[in-house]
Design a protein around this motif. Structure first.
Motif, mmCIF file in Angstrom:
data_model
loop_
_atom_site.group_PDB
_atom_site.id
_atom_site.type_symbol
_atom_site.label_atom_id
_atom_site.label_comp_id
_atom_site.label_asym_id
_atom_site.label_seq_id
_atom_site.Cartn_x
_atom_site.Cartn_y
_atom_site.Cartn_z
ATOM 1 N N ILE A 35 58.903 44.345 71.929
ATOM 2 C CA ILE A 35 58.363 45.552 71.285
ATOM 3 C C ILE A 35 59.263 46.712 71.693
ATOM 4 C CG2 ILE A 35 56.425 47.169 71.148
ATOM 5 C CD1 ILE A 35 54.595 44.793 71.913
ATOM 6 N N HIS A 36 59.799 47.419 70.702
ATOM 7 C CA HIS A 36 60.730 48.504 71.004
ATOM 8 C C HIS A 36 60.282 49.853 70.445
ATOM 9 C CE1 HIS A 36 63.432 45.573 72.678
ATOM 10 N NE2 HIS A 36 63.373 44.867 71.570
ATOM 11 N N ASP A 37 59.075 49.917 69.901
ATOM 12 C CA ASP A 37 58.590 51.198 69.383
ATOM 13 C C ASP A 37 57.110 51.365 69.725
ATOM 14 O OD1 ASP A 37 56.898 50.577 66.658
ATOM 15 O OD2 ASP A 37 58.459 49.079 67.036
ATOM 16 N N MET A 38 56.714 52.603 69.878
ATOM 17 C CA MET A 38 55.346 52.905 70.307
ATOM 18 C C MET A 38 54.317 52.536 69.239
ATOM 19 S SD MET A 38 55.504 53.755 73.396
ATOM 20 C CE MET A 38 53.951 54.517 73.808
ATOM 21 N N GLU A 39 54.675 52.607 67.983
ATOM 22 C CA GLU A 39 53.724 52.263 66.919
ATOM 23 C C GLU A 39 53.299 50.791 67.029
ATOM 24 O OE1 GLU A 39 53.506 52.049 62.044
ATOM 25 O OE2 GLU A 39 55.150 53.128 62.983
ATOM 26 N N THR A 40 54.268 49.918 67.210
ATOM 27 C CA THR A 40 53.964 48.490 67.372
ATOM 28 C C THR A 40 53.185 48.264 68.655
ATOM 29 O OG1 THR A 40 55.973 47.896 66.164
ATOM 30 C CG2 THR A 40 55.002 46.186 67.556
ATOM 31 N N LEU A 41 53.576 48.934 69.713
ATOM 32 C CA LEU A 41 52.895 48.771 70.991
ATOM 33 C C LEU A 41 51.432 49.210 70.886
ATOM 34 C CD1 LEU A 41 54.107 48.640 74.342
ATOM 35 C CD2 LEU A 41 52.410 50.423 74.079
ATOM 36 N N ARG A 42 51.186 50.341 70.262
ATOM 37 C CA ARG A 42 49.803 50.815 70.093
ATOM 38 C C ARG A 42 48.978 49.826 69.272
ATOM 39 N NH1 ARG A 42 52.498 55.931 69.085
ATOM 40 N NH2 ARG A 42 52.403 57.154 70.991
ATOM 41 N N ALA A 43 49.585 49.251 68.242
ATOM 42 C CA ALA A 43 48.879 48.261 67.427
ATOM 43 C C ALA A 43 48.510 47.042 68.272
ATOM 44 C CB ALA A 43 49.735 47.853 66.235
ATOM 45 N N CYS A 44 49.399 46.641 69.160
ATOM 46 C CA CYS A 44 49.125 45.489 70.025
ATOM 47 C C CYS A 44 48.035 45.806 71.044
ATOM 48 C CB CYS A 44 50.403 45.037 70.728
ATOM 49 S SG CYS A 44 51.571 44.217 69.618
ATOM 50 N N VAL A 45 48.051 47.009 71.605
ATOM 51 C CA VAL A 45 46.998 47.420 72.543
ATOM 52 C C VAL A 45 45.646 47.437 71.827
ATOM 53 C CG1 VAL A 45 46.112 49.342 73.939
ATOM 54 C CG2 VAL A 45 48.527 48.704 74.086
ATOM 55 N N ALA A 46 45.618 47.995 70.629
ATOM 56 C CA ALA A 46 44.366 48.045 69.858
ATOM 57 C C ALA A 46 43.878 46.636 69.550
ATOM 58 C CB ALA A 46 44.584 48.834 68.570
ATOM 59 N N TYR A 47 44.789 45.756 69.184
ATOM 60 C CA TYR A 47 44.414 44.373 68.881
ATOM 61 C C TYR A 47 43.848 43.696 70.127
ATOM 62 C CZ TYR A 47 44.604 39.508 67.572
ATOM 63 O OH TYR A 47 44.258 38.219 67.328
ATOM 64 N N GLU A 48 44.518 43.864 71.238
ATOM 65 C CA GLU A 48 44.066 43.222 72.481
ATOM 66 C C GLU A 48 42.707 43.774 72.910
ATOM 67 O OE1 GLU A 48 44.134 40.525 75.609
ATOM 68 O OE2 GLU A 48 45.366 40.593 73.810
ATOM 69 N N ASN A 49 42.524 45.080 72.812
ATOM 70 C CA ASN A 49 41.233 45.689 73.166
ATOM 71 C C ASN A 49 40.107 45.202 72.258
ATOM 72 O OD1 ASN A 49 41.892 47.227 75.443
ATOM 73 N ND2 ASN A 49 42.701 48.881 74.180
ATOM 74 N N ALA A 50 40.411 44.978 71.004
ATOM 75 C CA ALA A 50 39.387 44.549 70.049
ATOM 76 C C ALA A 50 39.076 43.061 70.147
ATOM 77 C CB ALA A 50 39.840 44.882 68.630
ATOM 78 N N ASN A 51 39.964 42.296 70.756
ATOM 79 C CA ASN A 51 39.795 40.849 70.753
ATOM 80 C C ASN A 51 39.625 40.271 72.156
ATOM 81 O OD1 ASN A 51 40.194 39.910 67.800
ATOM 82 N ND2 ASN A 51 41.740 41.463 68.120
ATOM 83 N N GLN A 52 40.691 40.063 72.855
ATOM 84 C CA GLN A 52 40.634 39.322 74.112
ATOM 85 C C GLN A 52 40.324 40.186 75.344
ATOM 86 O OE1 GLN A 52 41.268 35.935 74.461
ATOM 87 N NE2 GLN A 52 42.105 35.412 72.479
ATOM 88 N N GLN A 53 40.854 41.389 75.365
ATOM 89 C CA GLN A 53 40.682 42.312 76.499
ATOM 90 C C GLN A 53 41.159 41.703 77.823
ATOM 91 O OE1 GLN A 53 36.603 43.587 76.440
ATOM 92 N NE2 GLN A 53 36.838 44.656 74.525
#
Length: 73
Positions: A35-53
């Motif tokens: 991951i080299h950009d904050m937009e992708t990183l934020r999407a991954c954080v949101a996904y992880e928070n919504a799913n596996q945590q």
């Protein structure tokens, strides 16, 4: 041998689910470090928070955010 770019996998097209949903932690880590950009990183954080945590995955994402910020600075 041909063009090496034609054989490489474009990681910028991976969805958060593709990056983070693997039983293999090495593949998850590889998905995060590419991951080299904050937009992708934020999407991954949101996904992880919504799913596996998973704390370990969120920490790796946090580390990657720091890495991106240090490169932008």
């Amino acid at each position: 041998m041909g063009n090496p770019d034609s054989q490489s996998f474009n990681t910028s097209k991976l969805s958060p689910e593709q990056r983070l949903e693997s039983p293999n932690t090495r593949l998850i880590n590889a998905g995060i470090v590419t991951i080299h950009d904050m937009e992708t990183l934020r999407a991954c954080v949101a996904y992880e928070n919504a799913n596996q945590q998973r704390v370990q995955v969120l920490r790796r994402l946090e580390d990657q955010a720091s890495e991106i910020r240090s490169q932008d600075g």
